[in-house]
Design an enzyme around this catalytic site. Structure first.
Site, PDB file in Angstrom:
ATOM      1  CE1 TYR A  58      -4.185  -1.353  -0.453  1.00 40.24           C
ATOM      2  CE2 TYR A  58      -3.211  -3.122   0.850  1.00 40.24           C
ATOM      3  CZ  TYR A  58      -4.204  -2.660   0.004  1.00 40.24           C
ATOM      4  OH  TYR A  58      -5.217  -3.503  -0.401  1.00 40.24           O
ATOM      5  CG  ASN A  94     -11.478   2.947  -8.892  1.00 41.00           C
ATOM      6  OD1 ASN A  94     -11.577   1.728  -8.992  1.00 41.00           O
ATOM      7  ND2 ASN A  94     -11.619   3.767  -9.917  1.00 41.00           N
ATOM      8  CG  ASP A  96      -8.259   6.328  -7.808  1.00 41.58           C
ATOM      9  OD1 ASP A  96      -9.111   7.242  -7.839  1.00 41.58           O
ATOM     10  OD2 ASP A  96      -8.265   5.386  -8.634  1.00 41.58           O
ATOM     11  CG  HIS A 111     -14.083  -1.956  -2.726  1.00 43.28           C
ATOM     12  ND1 HIS A 111     -13.892  -2.502  -3.972  1.00 43.28           N
ATOM     13  CD2 HIS A 111     -15.173  -2.607  -2.204  1.00 43.28           C
ATOM     14  CE1 HIS A 111     -14.801  -3.441  -4.200  1.00 43.28           C
ATOM     15  NE2 HIS A 111     -15.601  -3.516  -3.154  1.00 43.28           N
ATOM     16  CB  CYS A 138      -3.174   5.027  16.819  1.00 45.18           C
ATOM     17  SG  CYS A 138      -4.765   5.889  16.688  1.00 45.18           S
ATOM     18  CB  CYS A 141      -5.738   5.270  20.973  1.00 46.14           C
ATOM     19  SG  CYS A 141      -4.948   3.984  19.973  1.00 46.14           S
ATOM     20  CB  SER A 180     -13.427  -7.095 -14.469  1.00 43.46           C
ATOM     21  OG  SER A 180     -13.277  -7.289 -13.073  1.00 43.46           O
ATOM     22  CD  GLU A 207     -11.010  -6.614 -22.454  1.00 45.97           C
ATOM     23  OE1 GLU A 207     -10.329  -6.564 -23.487  1.00 45.97           O
ATOM     24  OE2 GLU A 207     -10.678  -7.221 -21.426  1.00 45.97           O
ATOM     25  CB  ALA A 223     -12.596   5.285 -19.125  1.00 43.20           C
TER      26      ALA A 223
HETATM   27  C1  BJW Z   1     -10.845  -0.147 -18.907  1.00 43.11           C
HETATM   28  C2  BJW Z   1      -9.682   0.545 -19.258  1.00 43.11           C
HETATM   29  C3  BJW Z   1      -9.844   1.817 -19.853  1.00 43.11           C
HETATM   30  C4  BJW Z   1      -9.104  -1.368 -18.387  1.00 43.11           C
HETATM   31  N1  BJW Z   1     -11.071   2.310 -20.061  1.00 43.11           N
HETATM   32  N2  BJW Z   1     -12.044   0.364 -19.123  1.00 43.11           N
HETATM   33  C5  BJW Z   1     -18.296 -16.404  -4.608  1.00 43.11           C
HETATM   34  C6  BJW Z   1     -19.393 -15.812  -5.221  1.00 43.11           C
HETATM   35  C7  BJW Z   1     -19.754 -14.506  -4.930  1.00 43.11           C
HETATM   36  C8  BJW Z   1     -19.032 -13.772  -4.017  1.00 43.11           C
HETATM   37  C9  BJW Z   1     -17.944 -14.344  -3.412  1.00 43.11           C
HETATM   38  C10 BJW Z   1     -17.586 -15.646  -3.689  1.00 43.11           C
HETATM   39  N3  BJW Z   1     -16.483 -15.949  -2.964  1.00 43.11           N
HETATM   40  C11 BJW Z   1     -16.135 -14.850  -2.230  1.00 43.11           C
HETATM   41  C12 BJW Z   1     -17.022 -13.870  -2.492  1.00 43.11           C
HETATM   42  C13 BJW Z   1     -17.021 -12.503  -1.946  1.00 43.11           C
HETATM   43  C14 BJW Z   1     -15.887 -11.661  -2.507  1.00 43.11           C
HETATM   44  C15 BJW Z   1     -15.838 -11.777  -4.011  1.00 43.11           C
HETATM   45  O1  BJW Z   1     -16.553 -11.112  -4.749  1.00 43.11           O
HETATM   46  N4  BJW Z   1     -14.985 -12.617  -4.544  1.00 43.11           N
HETATM   47  C16 BJW Z   1     -14.944 -12.815  -6.000  1.00 43.11           C
HETATM   48  C17 BJW Z   1     -13.517 -12.610  -6.498  1.00 43.11           C
HETATM   49  C18 BJW Z   1     -15.553 -14.142  -6.324  1.00 43.11           C
HETATM   50  N5  BJW Z   1     -16.219 -10.297  -2.129  1.00 43.11           N
HETATM   51  C19 BJW Z   1     -15.892  -9.803  -0.930  1.00 43.11           C
HETATM   52  O2  BJW Z   1     -15.251 -10.464  -0.118  1.00 43.11           O
HETATM   53  C20 BJW Z   1     -16.387  -8.420  -0.594  1.00 43.11           C
HETATM   54  N6  BJW Z   1     -17.109  -8.451   0.611  1.00 43.11           N
HETATM   55  C21 BJW Z   1     -18.270  -9.112   0.730  1.00 43.11           C
HETATM   56  O3  BJW Z   1     -18.755  -9.755  -0.184  1.00 43.11           O
HETATM   57  O4  BJW Z   1     -18.869  -8.995   1.957  1.00 43.11           O
HETATM   58  C22 BJW Z   1     -20.110  -9.695   2.196  1.00 43.11           C
HETATM   59  C23 BJW Z   1     -21.304  -8.968   1.661  1.00 43.11           C
HETATM   60  C24 BJW Z   1     -22.450  -9.690   1.376  1.00 43.11           C
HETATM   61  C25 BJW Z   1     -23.575  -9.049   0.883  1.00 43.11           C
HETATM   62  C26 BJW Z   1     -23.592  -7.679   0.721  1.00 43.11           C
HETATM   63  C27 BJW Z   1     -22.478  -6.970   1.034  1.00 43.11           C
HETATM   64  C28 BJW Z   1     -21.328  -7.626   1.489  1.00 43.11           C
HETATM   65  C29 BJW Z   1     -15.221  -7.468  -0.429  1.00 43.11           C
HETATM   66  C30 BJW Z   1     -14.506  -7.234  -1.732  1.00 43.11           C
HETATM   67  C31 BJW Z   1     -13.276  -6.372  -1.505  1.00 43.11           C
HETATM   68  C32 BJW Z   1     -12.522  -6.121  -2.791  1.00 43.11           C
HETATM   69  N7  BJW Z   1     -11.300  -5.475  -2.490  1.00 43.11           N
HETATM   70  C33 BJW Z   1     -10.439  -5.035  -3.576  1.00 43.11           C
HETATM   71  C34 BJW Z   1      -9.167  -4.417  -2.977  1.00 43.11           C
HETATM   72  C35 BJW Z   1      -9.509  -3.041  -2.350  1.00 43.11           C
HETATM   73  C36 BJW Z   1      -8.313  -2.341  -1.826  1.00 43.11           C
HETATM   74  C37 BJW Z   1      -7.243  -2.120  -2.876  1.00 43.11           C
HETATM   75  O5  BJW Z   1      -7.469  -1.431  -3.890  1.00 43.11           O
HETATM   76  O6  BJW Z   1      -6.156  -2.649  -2.692  1.00 43.11           O
HETATM   77  O7  BJW Z   1     -11.132  -4.081  -4.390  1.00 43.11           O
HETATM   78  S1  BJW Z   1     -10.039  -6.361  -4.755  1.00 43.11           S
HETATM   79  C38 BJW Z   1     -10.089  -5.320  -6.179  1.00 43.11           C
HETATM   80  O8  BJW Z   1     -11.179  -5.747  -7.046  1.00 43.11           O
HETATM   81  C39 BJW Z   1     -10.460  -3.912  -5.671  1.00 43.11           C
HETATM   82  C40 BJW Z   1     -11.426  -3.463  -6.730  1.00 43.11           C
HETATM   83  O9  BJW Z   1     -12.220  -2.409  -6.248  1.00 43.11           O
HETATM   84  C41 BJW Z   1     -12.185  -4.717  -7.074  1.00 43.11           C
HETATM   85  C42 BJW Z   1     -12.888  -4.678  -8.393  1.00 43.11           C
HETATM   86  O10 BJW Z   1     -11.974  -4.599  -9.439  1.00 43.11           O
HETATM   87  P1  BJW Z   1     -12.319  -3.737 -10.737  1.00 43.11           P
HETATM   88  O11 BJW Z   1     -12.405  -2.311 -10.386  1.00 43.11           O
HETATM   89  O12 BJW Z   1     -13.470  -4.320 -11.441  1.00 43.11           O
HETATM   90  O13 BJW Z   1     -10.944  -3.893 -11.564  1.00 43.11           O
HETATM   91  P2  BJW Z   1     -10.529  -5.063 -12.619  1.00 43.11           P
HETATM   92  O14 BJW Z   1      -9.064  -4.989 -12.779  1.00 43.11           O
HETATM   93  O15 BJW Z   1     -11.105  -6.371 -12.236  1.00 43.11           O
HETATM   94  O16 BJW Z   1     -11.267  -4.629 -13.978  1.00 43.11           O
HETATM   95  C43 BJW Z   1     -10.881  -3.462 -14.672  1.00 43.11           C
HETATM   96  C44 BJW Z   1     -11.815  -3.300 -15.877  1.00 43.11           C
HETATM   97  O17 BJW Z   1     -11.487  -2.078 -16.519  1.00 43.11           O
HETATM   98  C45 BJW Z   1     -11.661  -4.416 -16.927  1.00 43.11           C
HETATM   99  O18 BJW Z   1     -12.951  -4.858 -17.335  1.00 43.11           O
HETATM  100  C46 BJW Z   1     -10.947  -3.717 -18.098  1.00 43.11           C
HETATM  101  O19 BJW Z   1     -11.349  -4.204 -19.370  1.00 43.11           O
HETATM  102  C47 BJW Z   1     -11.393  -2.274 -17.912  1.00 43.11           C
HETATM  103  N8  BJW Z   1     -10.435  -1.274 -18.420  1.00 43.11           N
HETATM  104  N9  BJW Z   1      -8.593  -0.172 -18.990  1.00 43.11           N
HETATM  105  C48 BJW Z   1     -12.148   1.606 -19.727  1.00 43.11           C
HETATM  106  N10 BJW Z   1      -8.764   2.593 -20.284  1.00 43.11           N
END
Ligand code: BJW
Length: 235
Positions: A58, A94, A96, A111, A138, A141, A180, A207, A223
């Site tokens: 981080y 995000n 950021d 997130h 901290c 505290c 994604s 895509e 984007a």
């Molecule tokens: C462009 C581009 C350009 C590129 N122009 N486009 C099985 C089934 C269902 C759920 C689960 C399961 N097993 C486990 C789970 C739960 C789990 C989960 O979803 N896992 C899956 C992987 C299966 N989820 C969790 O644990 C979450 N909590 C939770 O579910 O709690 C319980 C709950 C229940 C009910 C209601 C509410 C809650 C927590 C998830 C935490 C995710 N954390 C992260 C890290 C955050 C900190 C950090 O940044 O370090 O979040 S992981 C990472 O993925 C980050 C992102 O926000 C997140 C999503 O990623 P994102 O933004 O979609 O990025 P990419 O890289 O995947 O995609 C980029 C896209 O952009 C692509 O499509 C490209 O094509 C496109 N692109 N250039 C336009 N120029």
């Protein structure tokens, strides 16, 4: 589904909206998860096992963010929010701050944020812009250790879910940008909005994604191009 201009627009952004600002996405070729094991750096268990590694991960991301500037997509969303007469809710996955730097007044960071820490002793959340180490103190505290990035890791509950649920239930246009559709609950928003049957759903992405078939409308391209074009046509 509503006809005419929308009354409440909900936008969900993901890493793709910041890709052209130089911040890596997670799952693309060269994405963060091709270089780091997400179990090690983005889970509470990983942090407990190796806090130094997670702090380093981080710290590097915070340093990258310092150099990043908002792009045309961030600016177009902020400009649309300023001129739109209806309600507008910007939800971002995000960590950021490029939406804020692009002029958006109050994006919902489901997130968390890279520029905040949380104390695991007293639960204080505070702004922090320097490197951290496992023995950081901290400022609230005064206890050592237990300072963690205020981000949501796998297995943790995303933030502001009540406000997000209310916005999804109320919107009549839902737009997903640069995500994604692999991480829940955000990946399920389009399905929930569709099930309510009141909103048009649009996906703007480089895509097609796993969720593309759920959207009424899709626009593919960088984007910085598709977002300004989509929101210009909306006003
Ligand atoms: C462009 C581009 C350009 C590129 N122009 N486009 C099985 C089934 C269902 C759920 C689960 C399961 N097993 C486990 C789970 C739960 C789990 C989960 O979803 N896992 C899956 C992987 C299966 N989820 C969790 O644990 C979450 N909590 C939770 O579910 O709690 C319980 C709950 C229940 C009910 C209601 C509410 C809650 C927590 C998830 C935490 C995710 N954390 C992260 C890290 C955050 C900190 C950090 O940044 O370090 O979040 S992981 C990472 O993925 C980050 C992102 O926000 C997140 C999503 O990623 P994102 O933004 O979609 O990025 P990419 O890289 O995947 O995609 C980029 C896209 O952009 C692509 O499509 C490209 O094509 C496109 N692109 N250039 C336009 N120029």
């Amino acid at each position: 589904m509503s006809a005419g201009p929308p009354r409440h627009v909900v936008v969900l952004t993901g890493a793709g909206v910041s890709a052209e600002s130089g911040l890596g996405t997670f799952r693309d070729k060269d994405g963060l998860w091709t270089r780091y094991d997400l179990e090690e750096v983005a889970t509470p268990e990983g942090f407990r096992r190796n806090p130094a590694l997670v702090c380093e991960f981080y710290n590097a991301r915070r340093e990258n963010l310092r150099k990043a500037r908002p792009n045309e997509a961030h600016r177009a969303l902020a400009a649309f929010e300023r001129r739109f007469q209806g309600r507008f809710t910007l939800i971002t996955q995000n960590v950021d701050d490029l939406h804020e730097k692009g002029g958006s007044p109050d994006p919902v960071h489901m997130h968390g944020r890279l520029d905040e820490l949380r104390c695991q002793h007293c639960a204080a959340v505070y702004a922090y812009d320097a490197p951290i180490a496992p023995d950081s103190v901290c400022p609230v505290c005064g206890r050592e250790g237990g300072q963690r990035p205020n981000v949501v890791w796998f297995g943790e509950m995303p933030l502001h879910m009540d406000a997000i649920d209310a916005a999804l239930a109320d919107c009549d246009l839902f737009v997903a940008i640069g995500t994604s559709a692999t991480v829940y609950p955000a990946a399920g928003f389009v399905g929930r909005v569709r099930a309510m049957g009141r909103a048009r759903c649009a996906e703007l992405n480089l895509e097609p994604t796993a969720a593309s078939s759920l959207f009424d409308e899709t626009r593919y391209g960088p984007a910085s191009e598709v977002v300004p074009a989509f929101f210009a046509a909306l006003s």
